[in-house]
Scaffold this active site. Structure first.
Site, PDB file in Angstrom:
ATOM      1  CD  GLU A   1      -2.794  -1.329   2.417  1.00 46.63           C
ATOM      2  OE1 GLU A   1      -3.397  -2.406   2.604  1.00 46.63           O
ATOM      3  OE2 GLU A   1      -2.877  -0.348   3.183  1.00 46.63           O
TER       4      GLU A   1
ATOM      5  CD  GLU B   1      -4.460  -7.805   2.172  1.00 46.77           C
ATOM      6  OE1 GLU B   1      -3.244  -7.561   2.212  1.00 46.77           O
ATOM      7  OE2 GLU B   1      -5.341  -7.044   2.663  1.00 46.77           O
TER       8      GLU B   1
HETATM    9  O1  G3I Z   1      -3.291  -7.436  19.398  1.00 47.71           O
HETATM   10  C1  G3I Z   1      -3.987  -6.331  19.897  1.00 47.71           C
HETATM   11  C2  G3I Z   1      -4.649  -6.732  21.203  1.00 47.71           C
HETATM   12  O2  G3I Z   1      -3.606  -6.966  22.165  1.00 47.71           O
HETATM   13  C3  G3I Z   1      -5.530  -5.590  21.683  1.00 47.71           C
HETATM   14  O3  G3I Z   1      -6.198  -6.000  22.869  1.00 47.71           O
HETATM   15  C4  G3I Z   1      -6.572  -5.321  20.561  1.00 47.71           C
HETATM   16  C5  G3I Z   1      -7.515  -4.211  20.962  1.00 47.71           C
HETATM   17  O4  G3I Z   1      -7.095  -3.002  20.525  1.00 47.71           O
HETATM   18  O5  G3I Z   1      -5.886  -4.921  19.363  1.00 47.71           O
HETATM   19  C6  G3I Z   1      -5.102  -5.990  18.883  1.00 47.71           C
HETATM   20  O6  G3I Z   1      -4.440  -5.547  17.752  1.00 47.71           O
HETATM   21  C7  G3I Z   1      -5.330  -5.495  16.620  1.00 47.71           C
HETATM   22  C8  G3I Z   1      -4.751  -6.429  15.537  1.00 47.71           C
HETATM   23  O7  G3I Z   1      -5.530  -6.294  14.325  1.00 47.71           O
HETATM   24  C9  G3I Z   1      -4.789  -7.870  15.963  1.00 47.71           C
HETATM   25  O8  G3I Z   1      -6.087  -8.290  16.142  1.00 47.71           O
HETATM   26  C10 G3I Z   1      -5.303  -4.061  16.102  1.00 47.71           C
HETATM   27  O9  G3I Z   1      -5.956  -3.225  17.072  1.00 47.71           O
HETATM   28  C11 G3I Z   1      -6.069  -3.987  14.775  1.00 47.71           C
HETATM   29  O10 G3I Z   1      -5.909  -2.690  14.203  1.00 47.71           O
HETATM   30  C12 G3I Z   1      -5.444  -4.992  13.787  1.00 47.71           C
HETATM   31  O11 G3I Z   1      -6.246  -4.935  12.647  1.00 47.71           O
HETATM   32  C13 G3I Z   1      -5.596  -5.507  11.491  1.00 47.71           C
HETATM   33  C14 G3I Z   1      -5.410  -4.397  10.453  1.00 47.71           C
HETATM   34  O12 G3I Z   1      -4.860  -4.979   9.243  1.00 47.71           O
HETATM   35  C15 G3I Z   1      -4.480  -3.346  10.988  1.00 47.71           C
HETATM   36  O13 G3I Z   1      -4.131  -2.497  10.116  1.00 47.71           O
HETATM   37  C16 G3I Z   1      -6.537  -6.580  10.929  1.00 47.71           C
HETATM   38  O14 G3I Z   1      -6.599  -7.681  11.862  1.00 47.71           O
HETATM   39  C17 G3I Z   1      -6.014  -7.096   9.594  1.00 47.71           C
HETATM   40  O15 G3I Z   1      -6.984  -7.935   8.989  1.00 47.71           O
HETATM   41  C18 G3I Z   1      -5.753  -5.898   8.657  1.00 47.71           C
HETATM   42  O16 G3I Z   1      -5.188  -6.393   7.454  1.00 47.71           O
HETATM   43  C19 G3I Z   1      -4.882  -5.436   6.442  1.00 47.71           C
HETATM   44  C20 G3I Z   1      -3.704  -5.968   5.673  1.00 47.71           C
HETATM   45  O17 G3I Z   1      -2.632  -6.178   6.529  1.00 47.71           O
HETATM   46  C21 G3I Z   1      -3.322  -5.009   4.562  1.00 47.71           C
HETATM   47  N1  G3I Z   1      -4.464  -4.700   3.703  1.00 47.71           N
HETATM   48  C22 G3I Z   1      -5.698  -4.289   4.367  1.00 47.71           C
HETATM   49  C23 G3I Z   1      -6.051  -5.301   5.445  1.00 47.71           C
HETATM   50  C24 G3I Z   1      -7.343  -4.904   6.108  1.00 47.71           C
HETATM   51  O18 G3I Z   1      -7.165  -3.707   6.811  1.00 47.71           O
END
Ligand code: G3I
Length: 370
Positions: free
Chosen positions: A159, A264
């Site tokens: 990205e 994805e």
């Molecule tokens: O691990 C922490 C946890 O300790 C905490 O309690 C919880 C509550 O805030 O957050 C957890 O981290 C989260 C992480 O996912 C793991 O679940 C983050 O807040 C959350 O922002 C993160 O979201 C991920 C996102 O990327 C972040 O940018 C999504 O799971 C994941 O599916 C998403 O994937 C991205 C690709 O990498 C790139 N393309 C877009 C795609 C969708 O956004």
């Protein structure tokens, strides 16, 4: 009496096992699964979260091995998690993922070495260019060399473009200039000669962003640096799948000598007022945006099945160019789309439901290979 109880317990155990296995094995045709049906066409992948990598969810564990021939870590190989401090790396989960891939003969795609989001706090605090360059070099070299030949491929850069095809504003662009993408591939190529190297983005099937992506790829190639493929994330919306742009993109990227992957894939089933997958975008919560909290009508699931079937028809038409199709999650319950861009929604974007049962979309995709 004791003999009777133990015989009864044994019978009960067998019965429970049969019922449980019956649940998982309700796939359409005997033994045929996604990965088997498409094995001569392209890899079928899924994104794994931490629980799934650690095989702590038996239902997910069984389904993943049954259906998928490739996996991508949803979060655990991102810089924020794998490189939390300047000189401390956290390879535990990534090592587990690699071991899981080897044990189960499943290809692992590393995601992602360089991305503007989920950067570690120490990196976001770096002020001077030289220190940031050192972080950039150390991160790519250390992580990529550790998994050289142990994983199949890397999303080297994720990205880096805006919707109009220009470079996205980021710490990398600010500190290193717009040659940072080429330098990232140069470092990854040196550190990981046995691993395929990809550029990954969303909406890079859209004409303007595609042009920017092609310019970026040609720049890497002109520098004599290796790039093997391009990933189109495929975060699309029910009834709004850009089939024409997708086909044009498969042809355009393949014409550059690259493998094309859909990395994805998910189909958004709920209303929201913008396309794409920019994780920084948010939308205020409101009941109208969560219409299927108590279940989704079959008619809507059938529309989804048509969209997925038409997508796979296109992928099959170009199976000489498309090398992998990865769903962004194993089942609806895991999907990031339950929490984005509106927190706390009930979404249905994938092929398996919250009970790991195949949905109409699964049968539609499998029916193409009958
Ligand atoms: O691990 C922490 C946890 O300790 C905490 O309690 C919880 C509550 O805030 O957050 C957890 O981290 C989260 C992480 O996912 C793991 O679940 C983050 O807040 C959350 O922002 C993160 O979201 C991920 C996102 O990327 C972040 O940018 C999504 O799971 C994941 O599916 C998403 O994937 C991205 C690709 O990498 C790139 N393309 C877009 C795609 C969708 O956004």
């Amino acid at each position: 009496m004791k003999k009777f109880i133990s015989k009864f317990a044994a019978a009960a155990a067998i019965l429970i096992c049969c019922v449980y296995c019956a649940g998982i094995s309700k796939t359409p045709s005997k033994g045929k699964t996604l990965k088997d049906a498409y094995k001569n066409d392209f890899l079928i992948g899924t994104a794994l979260n931490t629980t799934q990598i650690e095989e702590k969810d038996p239902k997910a564990a069984a389904l993943i091995l049954q259906q998928f021939s490739a996996v991508t870590p949803e979060n655990i190989m991102k810089a924020e998690i794998i490189h939390p401090e300047w000189d401390r790396y956290n390879f535990d989960l990534a090592d587990k993922l690699v071991a899981y891939g080897n044990k189960n003969k499943i290809k692992v795609n590393g995601h992602t070495l360089i991305w503007h989001s989920q950067l570690p706090a120490f990196a976001r605090r770096i002020k001077d260019v030289d220190s940031f360059k050192t972080f950039f070099n150390n991160h790519i070299t250390t992580v990529a060399s550790r998994y050289n030949g142990k994983i199949f491929s890397w999303d080297v850069v994720n990205e880096a473009l805006n919707e109009d095809g220009t470079m996205r504003k980021s710490l990398f662009l600010d500190k290193l200039g717009d040659n940072f993408v080429t330098e990232a591939f140069r470092l990854a190529e040196k550190a990981s000669p046995k691993t395929e190297l990809y550029y990954n983005d969303y909406n890079n099937e859209q004409p303007k962003k595609r042009e920017g992506c092609i310019t970026l790829i040609k720049k890497i190639q002109a520098a004599g640096v290796r790039i093997d493929g391009v990933g189109i994330q495929g975060h699309w919306h029910l009834g709004h799948i850009p089939f024409k742009e997708i086909e044009e993109s498969i042809l355009a990227y393949h014409a550059l000598g690259l493998k094309v992957m859909f990395t994805e894939l998910d189909i958004e089933m709920l209303p929201r007022n913008f396309q794409g997958a920019d994780v920084n975008q948010r939308q205020a919560s409101n009941p109208a945006l969560n219409p299927y909290a108590n279940g989704i009508p079959d008619s809507v699931l059938q529309q989804q099945a048509n969209d997925y079937a038409n997508l796979f028809k296109l992928f099959l038409k170009h199976k000489d160019k498309v090398t992998r199709v990865t769903f962004w999650g194993v089942n609806d319950g895991q999907s990031w789309l339950n929490g984005w861009p509106v927190p706390g929604r009930t979404n249905y974007p994938l092929l398996f439901d919250r009970a790991f049962q195949p949905k109409p979309a699964y049968f539609a995709v499998m029916a193409l290979k009958k």
